[in-house]
Design an enzyme around this catalytic site. Sequence first.
Site, PDB file in Angstrom:
ATOM      1  N   GLU A  94      18.686 -12.573  35.573  1.00 59.74           N
ATOM      2  CA  GLU A  94      18.767 -11.178  35.997  1.00 59.74           C
ATOM      3  C   GLU A  94      19.243 -11.069  37.438  1.00 59.74           C
ATOM      4  O   GLU A  94      19.005 -11.954  38.266  1.00 59.74           O
ATOM      5  CB  GLU A  94      17.407 -10.487  35.847  1.00 59.74           C
ATOM      6  CG  GLU A  94      16.984 -10.360  34.390  1.00 59.74           C
ATOM      7  CD  GLU A  94      15.647  -9.659  34.211  1.00 59.74           C
ATOM      8  OE1 GLU A  94      14.922  -9.496  35.213  1.00 59.74           O
ATOM      9  OE2 GLU A  94      15.338  -9.285  33.082  1.00 59.74           O
ATOM     10  N   CYS A 107      20.389  -8.651  44.750  1.00 59.99           N
ATOM     11  CA  CYS A 107      19.318  -9.627  44.573  1.00 59.99           C
ATOM     12  C   CYS A 107      19.751 -10.552  43.440  1.00 59.99           C
ATOM     13  O   CYS A 107      19.896 -10.097  42.298  1.00 59.99           O
ATOM     14  CB  CYS A 107      18.011  -8.916  44.244  1.00 59.99           C
ATOM     15  SG  CYS A 107      16.642 -10.043  43.901  1.00 59.99           S
ATOM     16  N   CYS A 114      11.987 -20.857  36.399  1.00 60.74           N
ATOM     17  CA  CYS A 114      11.616 -21.246  37.762  1.00 60.74           C
ATOM     18  C   CYS A 114      10.918 -22.589  37.759  1.00 60.74           C
ATOM     19  O   CYS A 114      10.208 -22.940  36.801  1.00 60.74           O
ATOM     20  CB  CYS A 114      10.714 -20.184  38.397  1.00 60.74           C
ATOM     21  SG  CYS A 114      10.421 -20.472  40.173  1.00 60.74           S
ATOM     22  N   CYS A 118       4.074 -19.577  40.678  1.00 62.48           N
ATOM     23  CA  CYS A 118       3.399 -18.439  41.309  1.00 62.48           C
ATOM     24  C   CYS A 118       2.771 -17.568  40.220  1.00 62.48           C
ATOM     25  O   CYS A 118       3.472 -17.085  39.322  1.00 62.48           O
ATOM     26  CB  CYS A 118       4.389 -17.626  42.128  1.00 62.48           C
ATOM     27  SG  CYS A 118       5.220 -18.575  43.426  1.00 62.48           S
ATOM     28  N   CYS A 121       4.072 -13.818  39.394  1.00 63.42           N
ATOM     29  CA  CYS A 121       5.490 -13.599  39.132  1.00 63.42           C
ATOM     30  C   CYS A 121       5.823 -13.818  37.664  1.00 63.42           C
ATOM     31  O   CYS A 121       5.457 -14.839  37.081  1.00 63.42           O
ATOM     32  CB  CYS A 121       6.325 -14.539  40.001  1.00 63.42           C
ATOM     33  SG  CYS A 121       8.105 -14.356  39.779  1.00 63.42           S
ATOM     34  N   CYS A 339      13.683  -6.846  41.444  1.00 61.09           N
ATOM     35  CA  CYS A 339      13.934  -7.980  42.318  1.00 61.09           C
ATOM     36  C   CYS A 339      12.666  -8.646  42.865  1.00 61.09           C
ATOM     37  O   CYS A 339      11.770  -7.997  43.360  1.00 61.09           O
ATOM     38  CB  CYS A 339      14.785  -7.490  43.462  1.00 61.09           C
ATOM     39  SG  CYS A 339      15.473  -8.779  44.463  1.00 61.09           S
TER      40      CYS A 339
END
Length: 346
Positions: A94, A107, A114, A118, A121, A339
């Site tokens: 995205e 962004c 990832c 975290c 997120c 973002c």
Amino acid sequence: MVSQKKDIRALSKEKLRSFFESIGDKAFRGTQVYDWLWSKGIHNFEDMTNLSKETRAHLNENFVINHIKVDHLQKSSDGTIKNAVKLHDDLVVESVLIPTKKRTTACVSSQVGCSLDCTFCATAKLKRMRNLNPDEIYDQVVAIDRESRLYHDKPLSNIVFMGMGEPLMNYKNVLESIEKITSEEGLGMSPKRITVSTSGVPKMIKKLADDEVKFHLAVSLHSAIQETREQIMPFAKNFTLPDLRESLEYWYSKTNRKITYEYIVWKGINDKWEDIEALVTFCKYVPCKVNIIEYNPIDDGHFQQASSSVVEDYIQALEHDRIPVTVRRSRGKDIDAACGQLANKQ
């Protein structure tokens, strides 16, 4: 279906020039193709109109351009635009266009999924599939620049690497993409308009300093208390605050540029006075500014935006010690997560 042909954008300008020489053509043809690929952002050999039909056919036989496609676009009532970007292998990332009166900011994502964990997120809940190539990052910027011109009547002014992925875990490709973005043969954007946001990888922050990069650095901090930060960002057990502090001091000594700390305040997590004091203390180690970010929930219920009075306490404490602080409101609330906390619906 992924093509077996070589992606032409993996070739440098010199290699493109050598390719044309090897087939008995003029080397300057390689320069022409390079210009079409990067400066003009062309994704189809047939659109390279200063090349002969024979040359274009030869390129089609030997190469592909593995460009991105904006598969789905959402527009918010506040002007924010979110793109679901399909890659050549059908994976999706995205990117977001964030407009204000003075600027439009892209962004962009650097990984599919990832590498880190975290807990607040949405992207961290996805398995990291792969790193993005430099051209895939570049394409996101090109697409958002076109959207900025189309929907907001002005060119893209800023870029933040704050979408899906940890940029410093895709170090080489991120830096190559920025080199293309800032090159006069690419988009010609000033590196001073680019910010790379990291969750805090000390070794790679030092490498950025050693490589004398010209862009800005932001760090997702969210707590200056080690135990609390580990709860929010479990990987921080391996990248401790003392190590992070040392790397940031090194960054500043080499670059003389301020750090930006990205900081979300959550109810019952980092909303106590000791959290505020710890942040103020941490901010004194290196010249910096703080962006307090309004949280965009991911619907698990655990993370909730702290009260406005607590946020105000943070602001007053920082300003008391002359630490610059701004509050960044969540954008695009009437569309999917935006973002920095991107949700990928593959």
